[in-house]
Motif scaffolding. Sequence first.
Motif: not given
Length: 113
Positions: A5-11, A48-55
Amino acid sequence: MIGKNIYEIRKRRGLTLTELADRAGIAKSYLSNIERNVNKNPSINVVEKIAMVLDVDLKTLIMTENSKETKIQRLDEEWMDFVHELKDSGIEKNQIDEYKTLLEFIKWQKKQK
């Protein structure tokens, strides 16, 4: 699953691994391990930190494949409800193009702000 999920949203956000790691204040190697599911259980603080950066909200990152399918099904139902509302209000298929033009104008207008 969290890693994917993180990878896909980051991309989708156009961020590199380094950019996301720097903005979230975590090590690039740690983020890489999360994305590759080497670390399958990152701390809630890190997520949580990652979610905040990815909005995105936390639920989006921890969502499983089954919950994604449920969400898609709910969205499909919402779209069908919307289509029925349009039909009930008297809007016909051939009029939809006029509304598309209006929606494009509204989107353009928002980008200008």
